[in-house]
Design an enzyme around this catalytic site. Structure first.
Site, PDB file in Angstrom:
ATOM      1  N   ASP A  81       0.820  -1.209   0.000  1.00 37.90           N
ATOM      2  CA  ASP A  81       0.000   0.000   0.000  1.00 37.90           C
ATOM      3  C   ASP A  81       0.851   1.254   0.000  1.00 37.90           C
ATOM      4  OD1 ASP A  81      -2.763  -0.083  -0.186  1.00 37.90           O
ATOM      5  OD2 ASP A  81      -3.028  -0.701   1.906  1.00 37.90           O
ATOM      6  N   GLU A 112      -5.001   4.185  -3.192  1.00 34.53           N
ATOM      7  CA  GLU A 112      -6.415   4.491  -2.917  1.00 34.53           C
ATOM      8  C   GLU A 112      -6.821   5.768  -3.639  1.00 34.53           C
ATOM      9  OE1 GLU A 112      -7.632   4.792   1.154  1.00 34.53           O
ATOM     10  OE2 GLU A 112      -6.830   2.826   1.657  1.00 34.53           O
ATOM     11  N   GLU A 179     -13.954  -1.859  -2.175  1.00 36.34           N
ATOM     12  CA  GLU A 179     -14.221  -2.069  -0.751  1.00 36.34           C
ATOM     13  C   GLU A 179     -15.600  -1.513  -0.382  1.00 36.34           C
ATOM     14  OE1 GLU A 179     -11.014  -0.993   1.869  1.00 36.34           O
ATOM     15  OE2 GLU A 179     -12.253  -1.227   3.662  1.00 36.34           O
TER      16      GLU A 179
HETATM   17  O1  KIV Z   1      -4.923  -2.002   4.015  1.00 34.28           O
HETATM   18  C1  KIV Z   1      -5.695  -2.946   3.782  1.00 34.28           C
HETATM   19  O2  KIV Z   1      -5.768  -3.929   4.542  1.00 34.28           O
HETATM   20  C2  KIV Z   1      -6.525  -2.877   2.591  1.00 34.28           C
HETATM   21  C3  KIV Z   1      -7.526  -3.966   2.375  1.00 34.28           C
HETATM   22  C4  KIV Z   1      -8.671  -3.797   3.290  1.00 34.28           C
HETATM   23  C5  KIV Z   1      -7.966  -4.050   0.972  1.00 34.28           C
HETATM   24  O3  KIV Z   1      -6.390  -1.980   1.819  1.00 34.28           O
END
Ligand code: KIV
Length: 262
Positions: A81, A112, A179
């Protein structure tokens, strides 16, 4: 699993499984499972570090956790991420952050947000780094969304999210996390784009599913969103093991002579 497996699986109508992972010991276990890919999610700020939202994840935290997971899971496709605001301070800053996560061992990054991210996504993809999009409930925007709410319930918002999915696909995303959206919207977006969708609280018709590892293992019985299925009761298992150890120590039953050096 490699980057091409995602589109191949969608064409073959094979579902994709993804779980989060934040540390070395659970990565070693996941490396020996059938799960398709691992997400080092910024949810680690909440699950591992105890913050109240993912807004607290930093690039330093992500980098450390990605490296630990890569050392434990050398064979898995790892998505990392991009944390809060790491893509919003100009393309050069974003590229420096991408570089840190890729050097730490990621195979791809997840970003995101909707169409405002298109220019930075295009640049990252053109630089040779695969990008996974993330639409619907985007926890980094929690202050804007006003809480953890299902997104795209009315037609107007549903079509904004569907258009955003098409824009992310056009920008070069190889997959998109959806999500907390209604089943109908999850299904509609999945049919509207060629790249696979990976759902969490987006119903059964997405091309894959993702869950937080600790959630599916039942570590926190208080956390019970509608979309969660628990596959184990790890909290009770862990408590039982630690209490057993404690009782053995107190009763002088651990260690035995066989567990001691002569
Ligand atoms: O950070 C995370 O765990 C996520 C998932 C919920 C898709 O982005």
């Amino acid at each position: 699993m490699n980057i091409h497996s995602f589109s191949r699986k969608k064409s073959a109508r094979e579902k994709i499984s993804m779980v989060t992972c934040y540390d070395h010991w659970s990565a070693k276990i996941l490396n020996d499972t059938d799960v398709d890919c691992i997400l080092v999610g910024d949810s680690l700020a909440v699950v591992v570090h105890g913050f109240d939202s993912t807004v607290h994840a930093t690039i330093e935290m992500m980098e450390l956790h990605v490296a630990a997971v890569r050392r434990g899971a050398p064979d898995k496709f790892i998505v990392a991420d991009m944390p809060f605001l790491s893509c919003s301070k100009g393309v050069q800053h974003a590229m420096e952050n991408v570089h840190r996560l890729m050097r730490a061992g990621a195979n791809a990054v997840k970003i995101e947000g909707d169409t405002h991210q298109v220019p930075v996504i295009q640049h990252i993809v053109e630089s040779g780094v695969p990008v996974m999009g993330h639409l619907g409930l985007t926890p980094q925007s929690i202050h804007n969304l006003g809480g953890h709410k299902v997104q795209g319930k009315d037609e107007k918002r549903a079509s904004v999210i569907t258009d955003a999915a098409r824009a992310l696909e056009a920008a070069g995303c190889f997959a998109i996390v959806l999500e907390c959206v209604p089943v109908k919207l999850g299904s509609c977006i999945t049919r509207s784009v060629q790249v696979p969708t990976i759902g969490i609280g987006a119903g059964p018709h997405t091309d894959g599913q993702v869950l937080v590892l600790q959630d599916l293992l039942g570590v926190d019985p208080e956390f019970k969103p509608k979309f969660l299925r628990r596959y184990a009761n790890t909290r009770d298992l862990l408590k039982g093991a630690v209490n057993h150890f404690h009782a053995d120590v107190v009763q002088g039953e651990f260690p035995s002579l066989a567990e001691s050096y002569q």
